[in-house]
Design a protein around this motif. Structure first.
Motif, PDB file in Angstrom:
ATOM      1  N   GLU A  20       0.809  -1.215   0.000  1.00  5.81           N
ATOM      2  CA  GLU A  20       0.000   0.000   0.000  1.00  5.81           C
ATOM      3  C   GLU A  20       0.848   1.275   0.000  1.00  5.81           C
ATOM      4  OE1 GLU A  20      -0.473  -2.281   2.736  1.00  5.81           O
ATOM      5  OE2 GLU A  20      -1.783  -3.447   1.466  1.00  5.81           O
ATOM      6  N   SER A  21       2.031   1.209   0.628  1.00 11.96           N
ATOM      7  CA  SER A  21       2.854   2.421   0.724  1.00 11.96           C
ATOM      8  C   SER A  21       3.668   2.686  -0.539  1.00 11.96           C
ATOM      9  CB  SER A  21       3.788   2.325   1.935  1.00 11.96           C
ATOM     10  OG  SER A  21       4.729   1.292   1.741  1.00 11.96           O
ATOM     11  N   THR A  22       3.707   1.729  -1.453  1.00  6.22           N
ATOM     12  CA  THR A  22       4.448   1.898  -2.705  1.00  6.22           C
ATOM     13  C   THR A  22       3.439   1.922  -3.847  1.00  6.22           C
ATOM     14  OG1 THR A  22       6.248   0.601  -1.756  1.00  6.22           O
ATOM     15  CG2 THR A  22       6.343   1.006  -4.098  1.00  6.22           C
ATOM     16  N   SER A  23       3.069   3.095  -4.273  1.00  5.32           N
ATOM     17  CA  SER A  23       2.029   3.189  -5.296  1.00  5.32           C
ATOM     18  C   SER A  23       2.595   3.531  -6.673  1.00  5.32           C
ATOM     19  CB  SER A  23       0.996   4.233  -4.882  1.00  5.32           C
ATOM     20  OG  SER A  23       1.635   5.487  -4.706  1.00  5.32           O
ATOM     21  N   ILE A  24       3.864   3.919  -6.733  1.00 13.35           N
ATOM     22  CA  ILE A  24       4.466   4.316  -7.998  1.00 13.35           C
ATOM     23  C   ILE A  24       5.550   3.292  -8.371  1.00 13.35           C
ATOM     24  CG2 ILE A  24       5.757   6.131  -9.192  1.00 13.35           C
ATOM     25  CD1 ILE A  24       4.526   8.106  -7.167  1.00 13.35           C
ATOM     26  N   PRO A  25       5.467   2.711  -9.570  1.00 11.84           N
ATOM     27  CA  PRO A  25       6.458   1.703  -9.969  1.00 11.84           C
ATOM     28  C   PRO A  25       7.908   2.167  -9.834  1.00 11.84           C
ATOM     29  CG  PRO A  25       4.650   1.716 -11.516  1.00 11.84           C
ATOM     30  CD  PRO A  25       4.433   2.879 -10.594  1.00 11.84           C
ATOM     31  N   GLU A  27       9.169   4.031  -7.596  1.00 11.42           N
ATOM     32  CA  GLU A  27       9.555   3.914  -6.185  1.00 11.42           C
ATOM     33  C   GLU A  27       9.937   2.479  -5.855  1.00 11.42           C
ATOM     34  OE1 GLU A  27       6.259   5.339  -3.906  1.00 11.42           O
ATOM     35  OE2 GLU A  27       6.683   7.437  -4.354  1.00 11.42           O
ATOM     36  N   LEU A  28       9.195   1.543  -6.404  1.00  8.06           N
ATOM     37  CA  LEU A  28       9.480   0.125  -6.183  1.00  8.06           C
ATOM     38  C   LEU A  28      10.852  -0.231  -6.744  1.00  8.06           C
ATOM     39  CD1 LEU A  28       8.166  -2.516  -5.118  1.00  8.06           C
ATOM     40  CD2 LEU A  28       7.390  -2.910  -7.454  1.00  8.06           C
ATOM     41  N   ILE A  29      11.149   0.253  -7.928  1.00  9.03           N
ATOM     42  CA  ILE A  29      12.454   0.007  -8.551  1.00  9.03           C
ATOM     43  C   ILE A  29      13.566   0.664  -7.740  1.00  9.03           C
ATOM     44  CG2 ILE A  29      13.874   0.476 -10.592  1.00  9.03           C
ATOM     45  CD1 ILE A  29      11.215   0.157 -12.215  1.00  9.03           C
ATOM     46  N   ALA A  30      13.338   1.872  -7.263  1.00 11.09           N
ATOM     47  CA  ALA A  30      14.343   2.568  -6.454  1.00 11.09           C
ATOM     48  C   ALA A  30      14.611   1.810  -5.156  1.00 11.09           C
ATOM     49  CB  ALA A  30      13.891   3.992  -6.157  1.00 11.09           C
ATOM     50  N   ASP A  31      13.576   1.275  -4.525  1.00 13.39           N
ATOM     51  CA  ASP A  31      13.755   0.501  -3.295  1.00 13.39           C
ATOM     52  C   ASP A  31      14.552  -0.779  -3.561  1.00 13.39           C
ATOM     53  OD1 ASP A  31      12.337   2.389  -1.867  1.00 13.39           O
ATOM     54  OD2 ASP A  31      10.479   1.215  -1.796  1.00 13.39           O
ATOM     55  N   ALA A  32      14.245  -1.458  -4.662  1.00  9.44           N
ATOM     56  CA  ALA A  32      14.984  -2.671  -5.018  1.00  9.44           C
ATOM     57  C   ALA A  32      16.449  -2.344  -5.320  1.00  9.44           C
ATOM     58  CB  ALA A  32      14.340  -3.354  -6.218  1.00  9.44           C
ATOM     59  N   ARG A  44      28.622  -9.141  -1.005  1.00  4.41           N
ATOM     60  CA  ARG A  44      28.180  -9.848  -2.209  1.00  4.41           C
ATOM     61  C   ARG A  44      27.666 -11.244  -1.877  1.00  4.41           C
ATOM     62  NH1 ARG A  44      29.828  -6.901  -6.880  1.00  4.41           N
ATOM     63  NH2 ARG A  44      31.197  -5.222  -6.279  1.00  4.41           N
ATOM     64  N   ASN A  45      27.189 -11.941  -2.900  1.00  7.80           N
ATOM     65  CA  ASN A  45      26.577 -13.259  -2.716  1.00  7.80           C
ATOM     66  C   ASN A  45      25.475 -13.220  -1.646  1.00  7.80           C
ATOM     67  OD1 ASN A  45      27.771 -14.846  -4.655  1.00  7.80           O
ATOM     68  ND2 ASN A  45      29.490 -15.391  -3.363  1.00  7.80           N
ATOM     69  N   LYS A  46      24.688 -12.170  -1.685  1.00 14.75           N
ATOM     70  CA  LYS A  46      23.625 -11.996  -0.701  1.00 14.75           C
ATOM     71  C   LYS A  46      22.338 -11.537  -1.373  1.00 14.75           C
ATOM     72  CE  LYS A  46      26.678 -10.950   3.004  1.00 14.75           C
ATOM     73  NZ  LYS A  46      26.577 -11.085   4.386  1.00 14.75           N
ATOM     74  N   VAL A  47      21.248 -11.741  -0.643  1.00 17.13           N
ATOM     75  CA  VAL A  47      19.946 -11.228  -1.050  1.00 17.13           C
ATOM     76  C   VAL A  47      19.500 -10.282   0.060  1.00 17.13           C
ATOM     77  CG1 VAL A  47      17.534 -11.789  -1.521  1.00 17.13           C
ATOM     78  CG2 VAL A  47      19.357 -13.338  -2.289  1.00 17.13           C
ATOM     79  N   CYS A  48      19.174  -9.046  -0.286  1.00 17.56           N
ATOM     80  CA  CYS A  48      18.670  -8.074   0.682  1.00 17.56           C
ATOM     81  C   CYS A  48      17.281  -7.629   0.259  1.00 17.56           C
ATOM     82  CB  CYS A  48      19.606  -6.864   0.773  1.00 17.56           C
ATOM     83  SG  CYS A  48      21.163  -7.241   1.585  1.00 17.56           S
ATOM     84  N   VAL A  49      16.426  -7.459   1.257  1.00 18.58           N
ATOM     85  CA  VAL A  49      15.050  -7.039   1.019  1.00 18.58           C
ATOM     86  C   VAL A  49      14.903  -5.601   1.509  1.00 18.58           C
ATOM     87  CG1 VAL A  49      12.623  -7.505   1.513  1.00 18.58           C
ATOM     88  CG2 VAL A  49      14.242  -9.406   1.292  1.00 18.58           C
ATOM     89  N   ALA A  50      14.326  -4.758   0.683  1.00 16.30           N
ATOM     90  CA  ALA A  50      14.088  -3.359   1.058  1.00 16.30           C
ATOM     91  C   ALA A  50      13.102  -3.308   2.221  1.00 16.30           C
ATOM     92  CB  ALA A  50      13.549  -2.582  -0.138  1.00 16.30           C
ATOM     93  N   GLU A  51      13.338  -2.388   3.116  1.00 14.57           N
ATOM     94  CA  GLU A  51      12.427  -2.240   4.262  1.00 14.57           C
ATOM     95  C   GLU A  51      11.304  -1.298   3.944  1.00 14.57           C
ATOM     96  OE1 GLU A  51      14.461  -1.373   7.878  1.00 14.57           O
ATOM     97  OE2 GLU A  51      16.084  -2.708   7.367  1.00 14.57           O
TER      98      GLU A  51
END
Length: 51
Positions: A20-25, A27-32, A44-51
């Protein structure tokens, strides 16, 4: 051609979830993208999830 050489491959991944807080695509790309660079900075060799 196979020369028998071994190569090391690393992968860093940044993930952002659409909610709900990410309504603009863009913004989603910037967070990723931020999460991707966090993964790279943390070794490196890691996966991080945007908060």
């Amino acid at each position: 051609m196979n020369t028998g050489e071994k190569i090391n491959i690393t992968i860093s991944i940044g993930i952002a979830c659409f909610n709900e807080s990410t309504s603009i695509p863009s913004e989603l790309i910037a967070d990723a993208d931020k999460a991707l660079y966090q993964a790279k900075r943390s070794g490196r060799n890691k996966v991080c999830v945007a908060e």
